[in-house]
Design a protein around this motif. Sequence first.
Motif, PDB file in Angstrom:
ATOM      1  N   GLU A  32       0.831  -1.200   0.000  1.00 38.53           N
ATOM      2  CA  GLU A  32       0.000   0.000   0.000  1.00 38.53           C
ATOM      3  C   GLU A  32       0.866   1.250   0.000  1.00 38.53           C
ATOM      4  OE1 GLU A  32      -4.098   1.600   2.081  1.00 38.53           O
ATOM      5  OE2 GLU A  32      -2.883   0.102   3.129  1.00 38.53           O
TER       6      GLU A  32
ATOM      7  N   ASP B 274       1.077   4.299  -2.679  1.00 35.68           N
ATOM      8  CA  ASP B 274       1.049   5.713  -2.293  1.00 35.68           C
ATOM      9  C   ASP B 274       2.159   6.484  -3.022  1.00 35.68           C
ATOM     10  OD1 ASP B 274      -1.086   5.376  -0.552  1.00 35.68           O
ATOM     11  OD2 ASP B 274       0.200   5.065   1.202  1.00 35.68           O
TER      12      ASP B 274
ATOM     13  N   GLU C 176       1.284   6.880  -6.706  1.00 35.30           N
ATOM     14  CA  GLU C 176       0.258   7.882  -6.970  1.00 35.30           C
ATOM     15  C   GLU C 176       0.761   9.299  -6.721  1.00 35.30           C
ATOM     16  OE1 GLU C 176      -3.053   6.669  -4.613  1.00 35.30           O
ATOM     17  OE2 GLU C 176      -3.601   5.012  -5.947  1.00 35.30           O
TER      18      GLU C 176
ATOM     19  N   ARG D 270      -9.684   2.127  -3.992  1.00 34.38           N
ATOM     20  CA  ARG D 270      -9.191   3.285  -4.735  1.00 34.38           C
ATOM     21  C   ARG D 270      -9.641   3.290  -6.195  1.00 34.38           C
ATOM     22  NH1 ARG D 270      -3.029   4.524  -2.624  1.00 34.38           N
ATOM     23  NH2 ARG D 270      -3.290   3.762  -0.486  1.00 34.38           N
TER      24      ARG D 270
END
Length: 303
Positions: free
Chosen positions: A46, A50, A53, A82
Amino acid sequence: MTFTEHLAEFAGLPVVTHGADGAGPPPAADAVAWRITSEGQAEDWEGCLDLFEAEIDAARVTTLVVGSWWQDRHPLEILLERAASYPALRALMLGDVLGEECEVSWIVQGDVTPLLEAFPRLEVLAVRGADVQWPPVESGVLRELRFESGGLPVEVVRGVAASDLPALESLALMLGDSGYGGDTELDDLAPFLDGARFPALRHLGVENCEFTDRVAAALAAAPVVARLESLSLALGTLSDAGAEALLSGQPLTHLRRLDLHHHFLSEGMVERLRAALPDTEIDAGEPLRDDARPGFIYIAVAE
């Protein structure tokens, strides 16, 4: 055999691992298939997403490849949360994981069908792992579906067969070892062979199969074959008996490609196939036939 190399290409795009060492600016968001992995990274999966993105415009990303995520939240759960950030996503691969990172039978995926609703433009889906679920589902846009497994549950095969996928052009099922959960029987494949389902189907793969000869015999008269452009019986147990059934059945000269790599054919049979199908690209790979142990056959991927 286990998976020994990461994907270099997926859905027609080169695969680029985000966060890997490399000079220069990143490519355009929609120019590559982005591989997100926590393998070799300081962050969990995750956290890696992050960072991705923060650098790449997720709204323009069309293709994602999910790599290792051990001891993290499952990427499937994260991506579903998401989904709104990826409105252009058209292709997704879950589980680009090597055998040295994790045995395929240990890769847990769960129910992957919510992806089709969360990403309404999803055209290409590939899933690697043994613990997979696919209840019957509807999608008018899914074109390519591939399951890579050392033991694909029959419930997945039956779920796909009962799904409404009118745009499906390519279907590949790596069935796997009965000792690792691959409990599909020949009768379970009937909906794919009789031609009544999936009117757009142009490629069929029944791969990594313990009963490839019986599949070949069924294909010799299967109505679906007439509209296929390519056929794969790769990674399985094809012997001269299965190839003889194919040659004795309906014409195959319309096939553009026939994938048989990892087989137990004699050299003479391979030559017969090439002679009978001179305009077909045949991938016969390297022969595995062991004349000293004529009964010794095995699929390519199990544990």
